[in-house]
Design a protein around this motif. Structure first.
Motif, PDB file in Angstrom:
ATOM      1  N   GLY A  58      -8.222 -12.486 -58.410  1.00  0.00           N
ATOM      2  CA  GLY A  58      -9.480 -11.222 -57.803  1.00  0.00           C
ATOM      3  C   GLY A  58     -10.680 -11.852 -56.742  1.00  0.00           C
ATOM      4  O   GLY A  58     -11.258 -11.442 -55.554  1.00  0.00           O
ATOM      5  N   CYS A  59     -10.671 -13.480 -57.497  1.00  0.00           N
ATOM      6  CA  CYS A  59     -11.451 -13.825 -56.310  1.00  0.00           C
ATOM      7  C   CYS A  59     -11.192 -14.314 -55.259  1.00  0.00           C
ATOM      8  O   CYS A  59     -11.550 -14.497 -54.347  1.00  0.00           O
ATOM      9  CB  CYS A  59     -12.373 -14.487 -57.284  1.00  0.00           C
ATOM     10  SG  CYS A  59     -13.528 -14.440 -58.867  1.00  0.00           S
ATOM     11  N   ARG A  60     -10.028 -15.314 -55.418  1.00  0.00           N
ATOM     12  CA  ARG A  60      -9.488 -15.283 -54.330  1.00  0.00           C
ATOM     13  C   ARG A  60      -9.387 -14.118 -53.456  1.00  0.00           C
ATOM     14  O   ARG A  60      -9.571 -14.844 -51.920  1.00  0.00           O
ATOM     15  CB  ARG A  60      -8.375 -15.835 -54.352  1.00  0.00           C
ATOM     16  CG  ARG A  60      -7.133 -16.991 -53.270  1.00  0.00           C
ATOM     17  CD  ARG A  60      -6.090 -16.756 -53.263  1.00  0.00           C
ATOM     18  NE  ARG A  60      -5.137 -15.187 -54.116  1.00  0.00           N
ATOM     19  CZ  ARG A  60      -4.710 -14.952 -52.715  1.00  0.00           C
ATOM     20  NH1 ARG A  60      -5.247 -14.817 -50.932  1.00  0.00           N
ATOM     21  NH2 ARG A  60      -4.437 -13.160 -52.978  1.00  0.00           N
ATOM     22  N   ALA A  61      -8.541 -12.950 -53.586  1.00  0.00           N
ATOM     23  CA  ALA A  61      -8.207 -12.305 -52.568  1.00  0.00           C
ATOM     24  C   ALA A  61      -9.506 -11.301 -51.436  1.00  0.00           C
ATOM     25  O   ALA A  61      -9.893 -10.950 -50.480  1.00  0.00           O
ATOM     26  CB  ALA A  61      -7.245 -10.921 -53.335  1.00  0.00           C
ATOM     27  N   THR A  62     -11.203 -11.552 -52.359  1.00  0.00           N
ATOM     28  CA  THR A  62     -11.699 -10.653 -52.529  1.00  0.00           C
ATOM     29  C   THR A  62     -12.850 -11.694 -51.667  1.00  0.00           C
ATOM     30  O   THR A  62     -13.872 -10.861 -50.990  1.00  0.00           O
ATOM     31  CB  THR A  62     -12.673  -9.645 -54.167  1.00  0.00           C
ATOM     32  OG1 THR A  62     -11.132  -9.398 -53.795  1.00  0.00           O
ATOM     33  CG2 THR A  62     -14.034  -8.768 -53.098  1.00  0.00           C
ATOM     34  N   ASN A  94     -10.542 -16.509 -49.913  1.00  0.00           N
ATOM     35  CA  ASN A  94      -9.530 -16.256 -48.843  1.00  0.00           C
ATOM     36  C   ASN A  94     -10.188 -14.740 -48.522  1.00  0.00           C
ATOM     37  O   ASN A  94      -9.634 -14.451 -46.782  1.00  0.00           O
ATOM     38  CB  ASN A  94      -8.027 -16.322 -49.101  1.00  0.00           C
ATOM     39  CG  ASN A  94      -8.063 -17.211 -49.176  1.00  0.00           C
ATOM     40  OD1 ASN A  94      -8.365 -18.550 -49.239  1.00  0.00           O
ATOM     41  ND2 ASN A  94      -6.557 -17.259 -50.083  1.00  0.00           N
ATOM     42  N   MET A  95     -10.082 -13.574 -48.505  1.00  0.00           N
ATOM     43  CA  MET A  95     -10.569 -12.481 -48.231  1.00  0.00           C
ATOM     44  C   MET A  95      -9.340 -11.583 -47.998  1.00  0.00           C
ATOM     45  O   MET A  95      -9.930 -10.816 -46.613  1.00  0.00           O
ATOM     46  CB  MET A  95     -11.976 -12.711 -47.506  1.00  0.00           C
ATOM     47  CG  MET A  95     -13.328 -12.656 -48.019  1.00  0.00           C
ATOM     48  SD  MET A  95     -14.748 -12.654 -46.786  1.00  0.00           S
ATOM     49  CE  MET A  95     -14.756 -13.978 -46.222  1.00  0.00           C
ATOM     50  N   ASP A  96      -8.513 -11.506 -48.024  1.00  0.00           N
ATOM     51  CA  ASP A  96      -7.522 -11.177 -47.303  1.00  0.00           C
ATOM     52  C   ASP A  96      -7.220  -9.660 -48.163  1.00  0.00           C
ATOM     53  O   ASP A  96      -6.259  -8.754 -47.205  1.00  0.00           O
ATOM     54  CB  ASP A  96      -6.084 -12.076 -47.558  1.00  0.00           C
ATOM     55  CG  ASP A  96      -5.490 -12.273 -49.511  1.00  0.00           C
ATOM     56  OD1 ASP A  96      -6.296 -11.427 -49.671  1.00  0.00           O
ATOM     57  OD2 ASP A  96      -4.405 -12.886 -49.222  1.00  0.00           O
TER      58      ASP A  96
END
Length: 245
Positions: free
Chosen positions: A185-189, A192-194
């Motif tokens: 969740g931290c990676r995606a949000t 990397n914010m993908d």
């Protein structure tokens, strides 16, 4: 922030569940911010007048108040009556859907209400339902189940009990024994914010009660590095005699 989008969970399990009409569950599960109508529905406001009606309200107040020669008590009543004429009434939609005992039933009820709303002109209800469903479907299923249980139990527990459980669940999330979705969740949000997290488990129906129970279980005994939260004793704080602070 929507904690469920990070693979975490919503805290504030002491005071949010005490909002009427299951608005606490709505805020915790969706991360939404209350608008005027919702502030009214959960008892945090006395009236809500849509922006489009404000000029009419002002004109009516000016006209009636200027012609009023009644007592102060009647004057206050007149003001309140005029505002009531232009104010929206409380909606029971949140209570109807969010009161269900499980996340699966909550989501199913929301989708059913949206299907009904699409067959008629429901205005803001359609938009609210669609946004709520979209938010829940994007969130981590495990986080939703944890938050719902946390809030339902928090309705009848003291603030100390709520803080203990929130600390315990935070530790379990960071341990990542059942799921490592907090990192995802931290990676995606945030990293990397993908905005495309790959949750595991990916669906509500794949999450068992046993899996949820793990997050609420005590920390002592299974890992020396993770201990139960303890409030510091008062004796550890300095005492100032004759202090004027």
């Amino acid at each position: 922030m929507l904690e469920a989008a990070l693979g975490l969970f919503a805290g504030a399990s002491f005071f949010l569940p005490r909002l009427p009409g299951f608005f606490g569950e709505y805020l915790g599960l969706t991360g939404a911010r209350l608008d005027g109508a919702e502030m009214l529905a959960c008892g945090l406001a006395t009236h809500y007048v849509p922006s489009a009606k404000l000029s009419l309200l002002e004109a009516t107040l000016t006209c009636r108040v200027a012609s009023s020669t009644s007592s102060s008590c009647d004057f206050d009543s007149t003001i309140s009556t005029i505002i009531d004429e232009y104010s929206l009434k409380k909606s029971t939609l949140v209570k109807k859907c969010l009161s269900k005992p499980t996340m699966e039933e909550i989501l199913s009820d929301l989708e059913e209400e949206l299907a009904k709303a699409n067959t008629r002109e429901a205005g803001d209800h359609n938009e609210w339902l669609a946004a709520t469903i979209q938010s829940l479907k994007k969130a981590l299923p495990m986080s939703l189940k944890i938050t719902l249980r946390l809030f339902r139990e928090g309705q009848v527990q003291g603030i100390g009990e709520c803080l203990f459980r929130e600390y315990r669940i935070s530790c379990r999330v960071k341990q990542g024994k059942i799921s490592k979705d907090f990192r995802e969740g931290c990676r995606a949000t945030l990293s990397n914010m993908d905005k495309k997290p790959k949750w595991k488990p990916s669906k509500l129906e794949l999450i068992t009660d046993h899996m949820v129970e793990h997050y609420f279980s005590k920390l002592d005994g299974d890992d020396k590095e993770w201990k139960e939260f303890k409030f510091p004793t008062r004796s550890k704080f300095p005492v100032f005699a004759n202090s004027k602070l």
